[in-house]
Enzyme design. Structure first.
Site, mmCIF file in Angstrom:
data_model
loop_
_atom_site.group_PDB
_atom_site.id
_atom_site.type_symbol
_atom_site.label_atom_id
_atom_site.label_comp_id
_atom_site.label_asym_id
_atom_site.label_seq_id
_atom_site.Cartn_x
_atom_site.Cartn_y
_atom_site.Cartn_z
ATOM 1 N N HIS A 54 0.898 -1.093 0.025
ATOM 2 C CA HIS A 54 0.020 0.135 0.069
ATOM 3 C C HIS A 54 0.802 1.118 0.115
ATOM 4 O O HIS A 54 1.623 1.564 0.853
ATOM 5 C CB HIS A 54 -1.045 0.229 1.145
ATOM 6 C CG HIS A 54 -1.852 1.199 1.098
ATOM 7 N ND1 HIS A 54 -3.330 0.911 0.564
ATOM 8 C CD2 HIS A 54 -1.761 2.315 1.629
ATOM 9 C CE1 HIS A 54 -3.713 2.201 0.848
ATOM 10 N NE2 HIS A 54 -2.859 3.087 1.406
ATOM 11 N N CYS A 55 0.766 2.123 -0.863
ATOM 12 C CA CYS A 55 1.616 3.242 -1.073
ATOM 13 C C CYS A 55 0.857 4.521 -0.715
ATOM 14 O O CYS A 55 -0.038 4.747 -1.591
ATOM 15 C CB CYS A 55 2.022 3.354 -2.516
ATOM 16 S SG CYS A 55 3.014 4.847 -2.749
ATOM 17 N N PRO A 56 1.102 5.263 0.125
ATOM 18 C CA PRO A 56 0.475 6.555 0.822
ATOM 19 C C PRO A 56 0.475 7.584 -0.456
ATOM 20 O O PRO A 56 -0.496 8.454 -0.500
ATOM 21 C CB PRO A 56 0.957 6.896 1.866
ATOM 22 C CG PRO A 56 2.185 6.106 1.980
ATOM 23 C CD PRO A 56 2.029 4.904 1.036
ATOM 24 N N ASN A 85 -2.383 6.800 -2.633
ATOM 25 C CA ASN A 85 -3.372 6.754 -1.861
ATOM 26 C C ASN A 85 -4.237 5.335 -2.543
ATOM 27 O O ASN A 85 -5.568 5.460 -2.448
ATOM 28 C CB ASN A 85 -4.074 8.117 -2.049
ATOM 29 C CG ASN A 85 -5.545 7.985 -1.144
ATOM 30 O OD1 ASN A 85 -5.526 7.457 -0.076
ATOM 31 N ND2 ASN A 85 -6.709 8.265 -1.482
ATOM 32 N N ASN A 86 -3.471 4.384 -2.477
ATOM 33 C CA ASN A 86 -4.009 3.256 -3.050
ATOM 34 C C ASN A 86 -3.035 2.040 -2.826
ATOM 35 O O ASN A 86 -1.903 2.138 -2.707
ATOM 36 C CB ASN A 86 -4.431 3.238 -4.358
ATOM 37 C CG ASN A 86 -5.418 2.358 -4.669
ATOM 38 O OD1 ASN A 86 -5.982 1.581 -4.014
ATOM 39 N ND2 ASN A 86 -5.689 2.218 -6.286
#
Length: 309
Positions: free
Chosen positions: A160-162, A165-166
């Protein structure tokens, strides 16, 4: 519980459906997937939304410095035009890839499908073990992992990559790879332009190298250099890691957990074809391939942090 002769294995004890998971077993899975395909995926996570906005602001800042501080004041017309077109094209491609990564369903498994009717429709062999996620009450496919931020199980979840945002998963990994690549290329281009600009300003004794005052010009260029170095380091590492994972047919989660592969690994080019789609071509570099406008829903959906816009 052994319905239809097969076994349902849980990670922990949990009822099949909770009050918050309104799964309609009478509706077909095909209609549900078609409905989700017509909607834009978006995660309502405050940290992720802040990081995504910061990404756009930093790219816009870099474009402002490159255009208005370095290129427009230049006396070389073709130098300004060529570098302006290249940098702005890279910026547009990077932001487009960012949007596609953020607004594309990464491969979410339908919530609440762990019902008796659905399991019977799978026509599993007697004694075959299936896994249910106790957090989102879904039948968990092989290589799927539950994301605590998206509140969903994601097929071939890498991480999950902030900043986008996904989750990066089966359906949007291609756009994430393009995002990291174009950000790295635009960062290198910006750093090269900064180097030429510093040389030009020093030779001209900071008199006509920019429309801004020398102190402001120095501050803007130094901040752009720091931004370019940080962005290039981060995205270049991520790009290399993603390509390595694709070629080895192994997600980052599987690598960190040292999971033994129970699936037949694809060859390197087969993995690349699977992620980017089709044989090698320039279309691999195009983040607009497959884009189509989505319909707007009449009412918001409940039961998860994601919503449609």
């Amino acid at each position: 519980m052994q319905p239809s002769g097969h076994r349902l294995r849980d990670v922990e004890h949990h009822p099949l459906l909770t009050e918050n998971d309104n799964y309609d077993s009478s509706s077909s899975s095909s209609s549900s997937e078609a409905d989700m395909a017509d909607r834009v995926w978006f995660i309502r996570d405050s940290c992720g939304m802040i990081c995504a906005v910061m990404t756009w602001l930093l790219v816009v800042y870099a474009d402002f410095v490159v255009t208005f501080v370095m290129l427009l004041p230049s006396k070389d017309f073709w130098y300004s035009v060529v570098n302006g077109v290249i940098f702005n094209c890279l910026a547009v491609l990077a932001l487009s890839s960012h949007l596609r990564t953020m607004l594309t369903d990464p491969g979410a498994v339908p919530k609440g499908n762990a019902t008796k009717e659905y399991m019977e429709s799978l026509q599993l062999k007697p004694g075959e073990v299936i896994y249910k996620c106790p957090k989102c009450c879904c039948i968990k496919p092989e290589r799927a992992h539950h994301c605590s931020i998206c509140k969903r199980c994601i097929r071939k979840m890498d991480h999950h990559c902030p900043w986008v945002n996904n989750c990066v998963g089966e359906k949007n990994q291609r756009f994430f790879v393009l995002f990291t690549m174009y950000i790295a290329l635009s960062s290198v281009h910006a750093l090269i332009l900064c180097g030429f600009q510093f040389i030009s300003c020093v030779r001209g004794q900071w008199t006509e190298c920019s429309d801004f005052s020398p102190p402001i010009t120095v501050i803007l260029l130094i901040f752009l250099c720091l931004e370019g170095l940080l962005f290039f380091t981060f995205t270049a590492v991520m790009f290399g890691t993603q390509i390595h994972s694709i070629c080895n047919d192994e997600t980052e989660i599987e690598r960190l957990k040292s999971e033994k592969p129970t699936w037949e690994r694809r060859l390197r080019w087969e993995g690349m074809k699977s992620v980017f789609g089709g044989p090698p071509s320039l279309l691999w570099m195009n983040p607009f391939v497959g884009f189509r406008f989505r319909r707007l829903p009449m009412r918001p959906r409940k039961g998860g942090p994601e919503f449609s816009v």
